[in-house]
Design an enzyme around this catalytic site. Structure first.
Site, short mmCIF file in Angstrom:
data_model
loop_
_atom_site.label_atom_id
_atom_site.label_comp_id
_atom_site.label_asym_id
_atom_site.label_seq_id
_atom_site.Cartn_x
_atom_site.Cartn_y
_atom_site.Cartn_z
N ARG A 44 -15.30 26.57 -0.19
CA ARG A 44 -16.83 26.20 0.09
C ARG A 44 -16.64 24.85 0.88
O ARG A 44 -16.19 23.61 0.56
CB ARG A 44 -17.48 25.65 -1.18
CG ARG A 44 -18.91 25.43 -1.09
CD ARG A 44 -19.61 24.96 -2.25
NE ARG A 44 -20.77 24.51 -2.34
CZ ARG A 44 -21.11 23.29 -2.32
NH1 ARG A 44 -20.06 22.22 -2.34
NH2 ARG A 44 -22.49 22.78 -2.44
N LEU A 45 -17.17 24.74 2.30
CA LEU A 45 -16.96 23.62 3.02
C LEU A 45 -18.20 22.91 2.81
O LEU A 45 -19.34 23.19 3.33
CB LEU A 45 -16.90 24.08 4.66
CG LEU A 45 -15.93 24.93 4.95
CD1 LEU A 45 -15.60 24.99 6.45
CD2 LEU A 45 -14.39 24.51 4.39
N ASP A 46 -18.05 21.64 2.09
CA ASP A 46 -19.13 21.03 1.48
C ASP A 46 -19.63 20.15 2.52
O ASP A 46 -18.87 19.45 3.24
CB ASP A 46 -18.56 20.09 0.35
CG ASP A 46 -19.91 19.24 -0.03
OD1 ASP A 46 -20.86 19.72 -0.54
OD2 ASP A 46 -19.70 17.91 -0.06
N ALA A 47 -21.10 19.94 2.55
CA ALA A 47 -21.78 19.53 3.78
C ALA A 47 -21.28 19.32 4.89
O ALA A 47 -21.22 18.38 5.82
CB ALA A 47 -21.70 17.93 3.11
N VAL A 48 -20.86 20.43 5.40
CA VAL A 48 -19.94 20.69 6.81
C VAL A 48 -20.84 20.30 7.97
O VAL A 48 -20.46 19.96 8.85
CB VAL A 48 -19.20 21.92 6.82
CG1 VAL A 48 -19.92 22.89 7.05
CG2 VAL A 48 -18.08 21.75 7.95
#
Length: 581
Positions: free
Chosen positions: A235-239
């Protein structure tokens, strides 16, 4: 090296790196990236458009310590509960950041390479990965101001010097999109004098500068470590905020998409079964761009679903939810939507922009506040404060309706929402507290001072077991959720990429048709989303006369194809021509 002698992987990787780092030799840097990732330049290319999921995929979202026990580490308690109660209900566990952190319940990471000792150790993560797929957070936009990297930045040491995004207070940063109301820049003293670092979310979460190639290499090493430890979903957070160019909104920039394509290329060549999910809490049209051409995210969060679905259930009108679904393109093979109603965060309101009117948003906000919810805000480009998200437990959000307030339909309304999400196109993801119908945690809000804590309750494992064994709404919901998920996982028509068509059955009946990829199973999913009985005619559904039709939920057979069916408040049916369960 002549480009003609490069392998296809080297060529593609260099093609992604060139626009990001034009001052570097793209081929040499590509080879350095492969070395850091432990990847052979001759790694075989995965076949495109592969569905790495099916109808059995259901995700659970949980903190590593959502369950605690004095007898063992929280990650072991989590695994024990999963193994005892949910092995037949879920396939994937999203364990929210389990690293040492300084704030934001894990999303201000101090050390990406170790497990928070208060939760357990890497062996606990690896053990869970042997029995469930694990989604881990790659908190890629920022890290903690108490991290070694930032301490080194302030001292001018490596690793860390040059790792963080800087800007001058004299720059025009008015176009920058912010999800918070705090000042964007933080003043810091360094050996080179006073500097101002970029803080999109908070002053404890300092944004990394991916214009520095060393930052990219650091994250390649981190991703490789996670792969080695058994993590396969990322999960690429705040990407969306990753790349900064002053004078622009600094969100959804082309360079951000290029970084995602680069990471996708490396990850899928290393582990063909790996999956990338982008966490982009932004308006729907922008969110859809993160699929790319099936070469960026495998899955994107359906961020418009939570506000629209909750609004549907508290207003008794599915008009906006239906209209939105009709505009959603079917996901290509190899991509899918990740559907959710509740998570560790609040109910984001930006994805509802343009879908609900200001008056409707105000009504939703006041209703949620009436049910104990809190509202957090963001600052717009012109300095205006606007509601950003609703903080409330899903159980409490279903207390009643906007027009009449709390009523006797809370359980039925809650399960109707869970069943809608289970039946929609995409992979459903359920927050652990939605399985237990955990209430608003007011005490935790008072303790932390954070509105988001209202939906981040920590259960003592023994108390939870007692609640699930007693005569409680927790047990009622948990048993109903397990039954619902088991039923969902057995239906080919609920494959995340199976055909879905929205039906027109009025404002109070939300309906759609699903058909399995092999076209053998059809399911007509019909939900009464109101607090009044609703009737429909089976003749409106065009049921195939030669098939036998049965409601998978109740087991009732429908032999009369022109009969009238009445659904009680929040009752739903899944009419199928093939009973798999």
């Amino acid at each position: 090296m002549e480009r003609s002698t490069l392998t296809p992987l080297e060529q593609r990787l260099a093609g992604h790196l060139q626009p990001l780092y034009p001052d570097l030799d793209a081929v040499e840097f590509a080879q350095e990236c492969l070395a850091h990732f432990g990847l052979s330049k001759d790694a075989p290319t995965p076949a495109p458009h592969r569905n790495l999921w099916d109808q059995s995929d259901v995700m659970l979202i949980s903190y590593g310590d959502s369950l605690r026990s004095e007898r063992e580490a929280p990650l072991r308690s989590l695994y024990g509960f999963l193994d005892a109660h949910l092995r037949d209900c879920i396939s994937t566990v999203h364990i929210l950041p389990f690293f040492p952190y300084s704030s934001d319940d894990g999303f201000s990471v101090m050390d990406y390479t170790t497990v928070n000792p208060s939760l357990g150790q890497w062996d606990d993560i690896t053990n869970i990965s042997r029995h469930f797929k694990i989604m881990g957070d790659l908190v890629i936009n920022h890290c903690s101001s108490r991290s070694l990297w930032f301490e080194n930045y302030k001292a001018g040491l490596e690793p860390g010097a040059g790792y963080f995004a800087e800007a001058s207070p004299d720059m025009d940063l008015s176009a920058v999109v912010r999800p918070r109301t705090s000042p964007l820049l933080r003043e810091v003293q360094t050996p080179d004098g006073e500097r101002h670092v970029w803080c999109t979310f908070s002053h404890d979460q300092v944004d990394l500068d991916f214009r520095n190639p060393k930052v990219l290499l650091e994250f390649l090493r981190i991703i490789r470590l996670y792969l080695d430890k058994g993590i396969r979903w990322f999960r690429l957070d705040a990407v969306a905020f990753l790349w900064k160019i002053p004078g622009t909104p600094c969100i959804n920039l082309p360079e951000t998409h290029e970084v995602i394509r680069l990471l996708r290329l490396l990850i899928e060549h290393h582990s063909p079964d790996a999956v990338i999910i982008t966490e982009t809490n932004i308006p729907n049209r922008e969110n859809l761009t993160y699929f790319g051409n099936a070469n960026e995210a495998h899955l994107i969060y359906n961020f418009s679903l939570p506000p629209l679905l909750i609004n549907t259930l508290v207003t008794g009108s599915c008009l906006h939810l239906k209209n939105w679904l009709m505009t959603m393109p079917p996901a290509q093979y190899g991509t899918a939507y990740l559907n959710f109603i509740a998570s560790h965060d609040g109910i984001g309101l930006r994805p509802a922009e343009g879908l609900l009117s200001d008056w409707e948003l105000d009504t939703l906000l006041s209703t949620m506040q009436r049910f104990g919810g809190r509202i957090s805000s963001r600052t717009t480009a012109d300095g205006e404060s606007k509601p950003y998200e609703i903080n409330i437990s899903l159980w409490d959000s279903m207390r009643g309706t906007a027009s009449h307030g709390p009523d006797q339909w809370q359980f039925a309304r809650f399960m109707c929402g869970a069943a809608i999400m289970a039946a929609l196109e995409g992979v459903p993801a359920y927050y652990i507290h939605s399985l237990f119908a955990t209430e608003n945690d007011e005490a935790r809000v008072e303790h932390t001072g954070s509105f988001r804590s209202i939906n981040r309750h920590i259960w003592q494992a023994d108390d939870l077991e007692a609640a699930l064994a007693g005569d409680t709404h927790h047990r009622q919901v948990f048993e109903a959720m397990r039954k619902l998920l088991n039923l969902r996982r057995e239906q080919p028509a609920f494959h995340p990429n199976a055909t879905m068509y929205t039906l027109h059955t009025g404002e109070q009946l939300f309906s759609f048709w699903r058909q399995s990829i092999d076209r053998r199973q059809s399911i007509f999913a019909i939900f009464n989303i109101s607090d009044q009985p609703q009737t429909f005619n089976l003749s409106e559904l065009n049921l195939i006369l030669t098939d036998e039709w049965i409601d998978l939920v109740s087991g009732q057979a429908f032999e009369n194809r022109v009969a009238q069916v009445t659904l009680m408040p929040y009752q739903y049916v899944w009419l199928s021509n093939r009973r798999v369960a």
